[in-house]
Design a protein around this motif. Structure first.
Motif, PDB file in Angstrom:
ATOM      1  N   ASN A 177       0.265   3.225   5.098  1.00 17.49           N
ATOM      2  CA  ASN A 177       0.340   1.961   5.430  1.00 17.49           C
ATOM      3  C   ASN A 177       1.852   0.760   6.115  1.00 17.49           C
ATOM      4  O   ASN A 177       1.756  -0.356   6.983  1.00 17.49           O
ATOM      5  N   LEU A 178       2.530   1.736   5.887  1.00 19.02           N
ATOM      6  CA  LEU A 178       4.054   0.672   5.376  1.00 19.02           C
ATOM      7  C   LEU A 178       5.199   1.920   6.285  1.00 19.02           C
ATOM      8  O   LEU A 178       5.260   3.017   5.436  1.00 19.02           O
TER       9      LEU A 178
ATOM     10  N   GLY B 187       1.089  -1.075   0.222  1.00 16.32           N
ATOM     11  CA  GLY B 187       0.045   0.309  -0.681  1.00 16.32           C
ATOM     12  C   GLY B 187       1.194   1.015   0.160  1.00 16.32           C
ATOM     13  O   GLY B 187       2.038   1.394  -0.410  1.00 16.32           O
ATOM     14  N   ASN B 188       0.067   2.365   0.287  1.00 17.67           N
ATOM     15  CA  ASN B 188       1.309   3.694   0.404  1.00 17.67           C
ATOM     16  C   ASN B 188       2.100   3.666   1.741  1.00 17.67           C
ATOM     17  O   ASN B 188       2.160   2.635   2.904  1.00 17.67           O
TER      18      ASN B 188
ATOM     19  N   THR C 147       1.860   5.352  -3.242  1.00 17.55           N
ATOM     20  CA  THR C 147       1.411   4.320  -3.751  1.00 17.55           C
ATOM     21  C   THR C 147       1.764   3.775  -5.020  1.00 17.55           C
ATOM     22  O   THR C 147       1.949   2.314  -4.858  1.00 17.55           O
TER      23      THR C 147
ATOM     24  N   ARG D 245      -2.013   8.941   5.235  1.00 13.17           N
ATOM     25  CA  ARG D 245      -1.063   8.508   5.879  1.00 13.17           C
ATOM     26  C   ARG D 245      -0.517   6.946   5.207  1.00 13.17           C
ATOM     27  O   ARG D 245      -1.344   6.182   4.503  1.00 13.17           O
TER      28      ARG D 245
END
Length: 373
Positions: free
Chosen positions: A204-205, A129-130, A147, A202
């Motif tokens: 994800n990682l 993800g993001n 992304t 925000r």
């Protein structure tokens, strides 16, 4: 093919040789490096002095000979903030080229952050993800978010661990006042940048991609490098805050007893910990993952992509000669002349290239100290 990547960083100068081909995972073949903190060779006007230039040129000659003796077919040579921000940076690059015939490609801070992010995306894949990538170097601190394969936003700030140690932490161990002032400076520098990232969404990682993050994670209990790159390693903000406090009370000699801390990194370990601590706090993340790939791997992967997009089948001119199928060559020429014929992969030519990576060229023979051409 065997690719060489010559990385002139702020803390070390490093040549990495990998065996790779388009579509394959690059596998390290050999490495040659030495500690060289170019930041320590800056004079009062911000110039890299003659001693620093001599050390740099000597290593570039060594690296060229190492690459040539191990039959590297392509050599990417680049430099980051230490030369980029030096007052006489252009003169240093010109001297290196004159005395070694090796051209060092100067990366901007955003290019450095973009190519590091590119490597992180390839490591974790689309399922991550993001991604927010953080990289603490010797002279600068890179951040990138996105992304896709290349980041939506990438930037660099002058918060490198070696630079901050030189400018703020003069005593051993540092005084409580100097540590407090450095914390304040780091946060005041990061806050406006972090606000820009918050507007993007925000992640994800959160990934950390530098030796500083690897060392801090090792001190906090992560697996050693001997365990291999596929072991998951994390660095938690709670552990980071605790160790930053402990390290601030330790001398440089005492830090050498910590796991994963080398002689070259011991002095700047505290500054790196303070930057990492502030970044996780301001980005509001409780932990980060340590990614084994970084800038060097990003440039290698980018180079391999160029081979796919531009000329996936034919080798570079300096690679060993081979017989070509004349019928295929003729068909290719006719196809190139045919008007209005649709490209087999539309859009490849528009693939964004944030780094001006040169086309393959023969590894040149240095003017002095090198092998004969």
């Amino acid at each position: 093919m065997r690719l060489g990547v010559l990385d002139i960083g702020s803390n070390t100068v490093h040549l990495l040789l990998v065996d790779a081909h388009p579509g394959a995972r690059p596998v390290a073949f050999a490495s040659h490096k030495r500690p060289l903190s170019l930041v320590q060779y800056l004079d009062g006007d911000g110039n890299i002095n003659d001693a620093g230039q001599h050390e740099l040129i000597e290593f570039v000659l060594e690296a060229w000979e190492f690459a040539a003796s191990h039959k590297a077919e392509d050599l990417l040579a680049f430099c980051t903030s230490a030369i980029r921000e030096a007052t006489n940076g252009p003169e240093v690059l010109a001297r290196v080229k004159h005395e070694t015939t090796v051209t060092l490609q100067e990366l901007t801070g955003s290019e450095e952050a973009s190519m590091t992010f590119f490597a992180v995306r390839r490591w974790y894949g689309w399922g991550a993800g993001n991604i927010l990538d953080l990289d603490i170097g010797g002279g600068s601190f890179e951040m990138a978010y996105g992304t896709d394969e290349l980041p939506e936003y990438a930037t660099s700030v002058p918060l490198g661990a070696s630079r901050l140690t030189r400018d703020w932490l003069h005593d051993d161990p540092p005084s409580a006042k100097s540590v407090k002032e450095l914390r304040r400076y780091i946060r005041s520098t990061l806050k406006p940048v972090v606000r820009d990232f918050h507007e993007l969404g925000r992640a994800n990682l959160v990934a950390g991609t530098s030796k500083t993050f690897r060392s801090l994670a090792r001190i906090a209990g992560a697996a050693p490098s001997a365990a291999g790159p596929y072991v998951k390693r994390e660095l938690h903000a709670a552990d980071l805050g605790l160790w930053a406090q402990r390290i601030s009370a330790m001398t440089v000699e005492d830090r050498l007893y910590l796991p994963g801390v080398s002689d070259a990194r011991a002095r700047q370990l505290l500054a790196g910990a303070l930057v990492a601590e502030a970044a996780l706090e301001l980005f509001e993340f409780p932990k980060m993952e340590i990614c084994p790939w970084a800038l060097r791997e990003g440039l290698i992967l980018r180079r391999l992509d160029q081979l796919v997009f531009e000329d996936a089948l034919d080798p570079a001119p300096h690679v060993g000669k081979r017989k070509k199928d004349k019928s295929k060559k003729k068909a290719a020429k006719e196809a190139a002349k045919a008007p209005d014929k649709e490209e087999p992969h539309p859009g490849f030519k528009e693939f964004p290239v944030p780094v001006n990576t040169p086309s393959p060229s023969p590894i040149p023979a240095p003017v002095a100290g090198g092998l004969a051409s």
